[in-house]
Design an enzyme around this catalytic site. Sequence first.
Site, mmCIF file in Angstrom:
data_model
loop_
_atom_site.group_PDB
_atom_site.id
_atom_site.type_symbol
_atom_site.label_atom_id
_atom_site.label_comp_id
_atom_site.label_asym_id
_atom_site.label_seq_id
_atom_site.Cartn_x
_atom_site.Cartn_y
_atom_site.Cartn_z
ATOM 1 N N CYS A 93 0.806 -1.217 0.000
ATOM 2 C CA CYS A 93 0.000 0.000 0.000
ATOM 3 C C CYS A 93 0.846 1.277 0.000
ATOM 4 O O CYS A 93 1.414 1.608 -1.031
ATOM 5 C CB CYS A 93 -0.990 -0.071 1.156
ATOM 6 N N ARG A 127 -12.345 6.588 -2.125
ATOM 7 C CA ARG A 127 -11.446 5.720 -1.351
ATOM 8 C C ARG A 127 -11.841 4.256 -1.529
ATOM 9 O O ARG A 127 -13.033 3.927 -1.538
ATOM 10 C CB ARG A 127 -11.551 6.127 0.120
ATOM 11 N N HIS A 194 -3.663 -5.904 2.208
ATOM 12 C CA HIS A 194 -3.404 -6.086 3.632
ATOM 13 C C HIS A 194 -4.023 -7.426 4.006
ATOM 14 O O HIS A 194 -4.690 -8.060 3.193
ATOM 15 C CB HIS A 194 -4.072 -4.980 4.459
HETATM 16 N N1 GLN Z 1 -1.836 6.750 2.121
HETATM 17 C C1 GLN Z 1 -2.086 5.841 1.034
HETATM 18 C C2 GLN Z 1 -3.477 5.977 0.443
HETATM 19 O O1 GLN Z 1 -4.401 6.310 1.123
HETATM 20 C C3 GLN Z 1 -1.814 4.431 1.475
HETATM 21 C C4 GLN Z 1 -2.784 3.920 2.492
HETATM 22 C C5 GLN Z 1 -2.369 2.629 3.119
HETATM 23 O O2 GLN Z 1 -1.202 2.320 3.179
HETATM 24 N N2 GLN Z 1 -3.330 1.878 3.636
HETATM 25 O O3 GLN Z 1 -3.653 5.747 -0.739
#
Ligand code: GLN
Length: 239
Positions: A93, A127, A194
């Site tokens: 990520c 998101r 994840h």
């Molecule tokens: N900050 C990054 C995003 O929101 C990665 C998020 C994360 O590592 N879960 O895209």
Amino acid sequence: MSDPVVIASIYPDLLGTYGDGGNVITLRHRAALRGLPTEVIAVQPGDALPDGADLYVLGGGEDTAQVAACEALQKDGALARAAQRGAPILAICAGYQLLGTFFPDATGSPAPGLELIDLSTSRLPARAVGELVADPTDRPGLLGADRFTGYENHAGGTTLGPGVAPLGRVVAGVGNGDGTEGAVSGHIVGTYLHGPCLVRNPDIADQLLEWATGSPLTPVTEAAVADLRAERFRTVLGG
Ligand code: GLN
């Protein structure tokens, strides 16, 4: 006793959201199943990364932590040298995004990445949160994973450069945002999974360990992991 497989756990306090530290635990576990000793070096920002580690692991993180981690890694320089010599790197990520050319900072402006893989990240229209399932792309080398499982939580979507193969094609969820998920470039694996990723996808752990040791590993399937994977696929995909 053989030399330990040295695993550098990079900035676990900055880059370790959603239990990504479990990836290092899984690497140790999968190595131990084959009688391979491991040594973990947890590197904090400001500490020098080891130049000689066999494997480097980066987790996810919030936007501000991601920028701080990227700046520290740029200054340190050892991750670029590791990539140069073909050391395996697993990046989840935020860790994945910061290996590219640019990624959004907390204000959405592009922040410079490490440019270790030809990819870039911009904000997604919405998101991406939820379970993520992807099927491997046709790419020889990555151990027989039949299907990848994990969950995602990110605002950025990633575009791969022409020479970079995705890790998979999205079956459920968002991944990179264009129907692909993750990236593989040499011995670097980047992904939005994840879970922790390697708990749910031990084939990736084994592939990283094979690259790290230069020797093939005996396949090992653990019933609890097989059950977890089956349960996740049933829940997400039905059937
Ligand atoms: N900050 C990054 C995003 O929101 C990665 C998020 C994360 O590592 N879960 O895209």
